[in-house]
Motif scaffolding. Sequence first.
Motif, PDB file in Angstrom:
ATOM      1  N   UNK B 477      -1.389  20.114 -21.955  1.00 13.13           N
ATOM      2  CA  UNK B 477      -2.302  21.115 -22.514  1.00 13.13           C
ATOM      3  C   UNK B 477      -3.213  21.704 -21.431  1.00 13.13           C
ATOM      4  N   UNK B 478      -2.657  21.890 -20.236  1.00 11.72           N
ATOM      5  CA  UNK B 478      -3.403  22.564 -19.183  1.00 11.72           C
ATOM      6  C   UNK B 478      -4.207  21.657 -18.281  1.00 11.72           C
ATOM      7  N   UNK B 479      -4.169  20.351 -18.539  1.00  8.10           N
ATOM      8  CA  UNK B 479      -4.992  19.451 -17.729  1.00  8.10           C
ATOM      9  C   UNK B 479      -4.582  19.504 -16.255  1.00  8.10           C
ATOM     10  N   UNK B 480      -3.279  19.668 -15.973  1.00  7.49           N
ATOM     11  CA  UNK B 480      -2.841  19.765 -14.582  1.00  7.49           C
ATOM     12  C   UNK B 480      -2.903  21.191 -14.035  1.00  7.49           C
ATOM     13  N   UNK B 482      -4.458  24.221 -15.373  1.00  9.67           N
ATOM     14  CA  UNK B 482      -5.430  25.261 -15.678  1.00  9.67           C
ATOM     15  C   UNK B 482      -6.077  25.829 -14.420  1.00  9.67           C
TER      16      UNK B 482
END
Lengths: 416, 524
Positions: B477-480, B482
């Motif tokens: 969900x974009x943790x890596x 964004x």
Amino acid sequence: MKKQKFDIVVIGGGSAGLASAIEADKMGLKVAILERDCRLGGILNQCIHNGFGLNYFKQELTGPEYAQKFVDMLPATKISVFLGTTVLDILQKKDKDIFYEIHTISREGEISFEAKSIIFATGCRERPSGSISLCGTRPAGVISAGSAQRLINIYGKMIGKKVVIVGSGDIGLIMARRLRYEGAEVLGVYEIMPYPSGLKRNIVQCLEDYNIPLYLSKTVCEVVGQDRVEGVWIAPVNKDFSLDESKKEFVPCDTVVLSIGLVPENDIACSLGVKLNPMTNGPLVDEYLQTNLPGVFSCGNGLHVHDIVDNVSKESQRAGKNSARYILGQLETNNPHKITAKDGVRYVNPTTFYEGEGVININFRSNNIYKDKKIVVKCNGKVVREIEKKVILPAEMETVVVAKNNLTDDIEVGIE
Amino acid sequence: MQKTSVCIVGGGIVGAFLFDELSLLGEKPILVEKGEDFSLGATKANSGILHAGYDCQPNTLKAKYNVLGLKMYKSVAKRLGERLINCGSLVVGDENSLPQLQDLKNRGDKNGVKNMSILDRNSLLALEPNLADNIRWGLFAKDACIISPYHFCVSLIEEGIANGGKIKLNFEPQKIVKIPTEIIAKLPKNTDFWQISQAINDYEQKAKNSSEKFQEDYCYIVLSDDDFVICNSIINCSGAGINEISKLLDEKTFPLQLVKGEYILLDNSEGSLVHRPIFPLPSKHGKGILACPTVHGNIFFGPTAVPVDKYDTSVSSSSLAIIKNNALKLIKNINFRKTIKLYAGIRVKTGNDFEIYFSQKNLGFVTLAGICSPGLTSAPALALDVIKYLQKIGVVKNKKIDSQKIIKRKPYTRIFELNHTQLDQLIKQNGDYGEIVCNCEKITKGEILEVLKNSPIKPLTTDGVKRRLRTTMGHCQGSFCYGKLAKIMAEYYGVDESEIIFRGNTSLIVNDIKNGGIYEQNKK
């Protein structure tokens, strides 16, 4: 498409990948490290705080320094490093022996690697907000702790001014202090469990030293705010982990940092056919850290989430060595037996051992806090190893080394 | 000064089909949208199902457009290069459900739905092995499909632009003026917002003070607070906002009921759980909470049906329990720990059917009200009928789309759709296609830059890129990615990362810490 042939391909160039590759190289085998980032070191690069290496190097290092110690060992090896290289898929093939074909891409194009053995050192990723069923709205300002750490430490960008931290995992604690350093107001760390999930030293050094409150058995039940976070509703947690919403309170803030746990990264391993342990989300491995597939090994946070990188390095060295021994035909895999978790133990790693000489390194985590108890390893109801412990914490991984001689049946690890 | 035959207000799926079909007719329509991107309302968060059409009450607009619309989708999807999976759908029930399923099938027959069959448990299990134990009977509708509604919507608008349509984003109509064409005809070509405001003012003064009658021939000016569109007709398809638009012309409004639908989305690791939409027996509250795959391999459960009094898309914990409970009545072996996102969308109802309002007072003003489910399926047929009306009243030229003349939209490169040789060649030409940014969904820097450079609707937000490529939509969900995505966008647009908008008008990054950080404080 270019083709490259190696004995061992290590996937991931973080702490686990580096340690395992260096150890395999020592055994005289041709080793490659595939790293998707543009530098080696993995997540250590964004962990600019100190506290690394006390155990392994007997000195206190920052994350990048710890990683650099291993990177500096590479010139003395024959290891080939491929940076900016992402694995797309892996196929198992059989010629005379089993081998693996690893498809990757990088800015140079596609490269296909052929290897007799693979070491998965893929680390872990953060759990998304959905995994804790975070209710409410979905505005900007809800961010995972690792993501916040990368934005602040690598990109030099600040993420908020008034911050609530959800979960007391180590990254959450480290980030509480980091955000405080950078001028944010950290309103508190909220932990759903009745005990903190991070290391004791981080509670002291990151929270207590900076007067950041830690609230146990409390968690966020709802995010409020349309474009940007405007606040969170915090509720106490009942014994059955349901939320007591009648006692919920509103905490105004502009940022919610989620430190809600890590999941070993095993997408590629799974699609290759590696079987996972549902308790750890990492592969099921034997005492050599070998998965259900021949020649496929796993170590580090991709195997199970560690709390100290020093342990990752040690574990990964064993994976590297065993991968080399596999190729050299030195692994003895006769008469397998199971290792299972008993009372008080949440999981054990490995879950299989073989009859023979030597020792088994068993790592495990407890399911609760225990004081003045014993770690007991039993075979057929008979105690084969016993260690007295003043305190056992779920946050801290325990290790027990068991001699293999005379073990001819399954063993159990428990807390009594 | 932009003049057009048709101004479409609202860039959801209905507006997108109208815009595309009018563009293909050579009409050069103008689509105005108050948001910073298209597909931000009901089109963004719905089930993405093209319904077979058995659920609608016979002889309703819903029944008519559902069945017609479904037939139109396949060829549009092919032309746009959009994914459409013809997986069929199931309504399932326990041992007592057979009569109700038979009723549904009969209703489907009346609506003209083909390829439906009632299946027993064994046949159902062959299709869906994870059905709950008490499920005995099911209605299989072979023609139902799934699509990605927001991708589809954006692609339609892109095709419309390629074929002569114009768009205006961040355009929220504040005023609509009905003005004689002869006044417009006298205005210079480069008339700006200030001058048009003057002209309107003059006209309004004159109309108030004199009894002079203008000719019947008039047109409309739609004004936002800094822009305007001159048009002969206005299609009001702005979902929850239709009454605000209608009021600007003192036109008929509709009693609207906003209904929130909340969803649980699972990781694509759970993708084999179900293979097609699986509905419970419908109740008077709607089609109920279903289990469904997405075209990208995720699984979702939902939606709830919670009446709300404002546009509220928050997810409540009580709804979460309801969704889980109901999902388990359909499917077993659900691993809710693999949830990656909770989300909600709003559907806008007015009564039990769609309402299409052709104004007599203001000829050419059309309101499409209450386009809730099966609105996605119905949209192409609905658009076609509105266009037929516009042709009847002479606003739109009476001709047919010449499929030979359609300028095809060029779909974005997706590396996973290429074979090894193609991908290798592409990377050799441009190394950016070898640099993965979004690890979960395997999206490269090259693909992101291609969207930023080539998209006729420039995505200014990370969410906008997401709606075109799926960056940050995987299990992290974009943790890596964004930060990497924001950096690529900031470099492309030549701004600081803090100016890259996440959603709405807010960035994830704030750079103006007022008290200067702990070191600064200590210095003082």
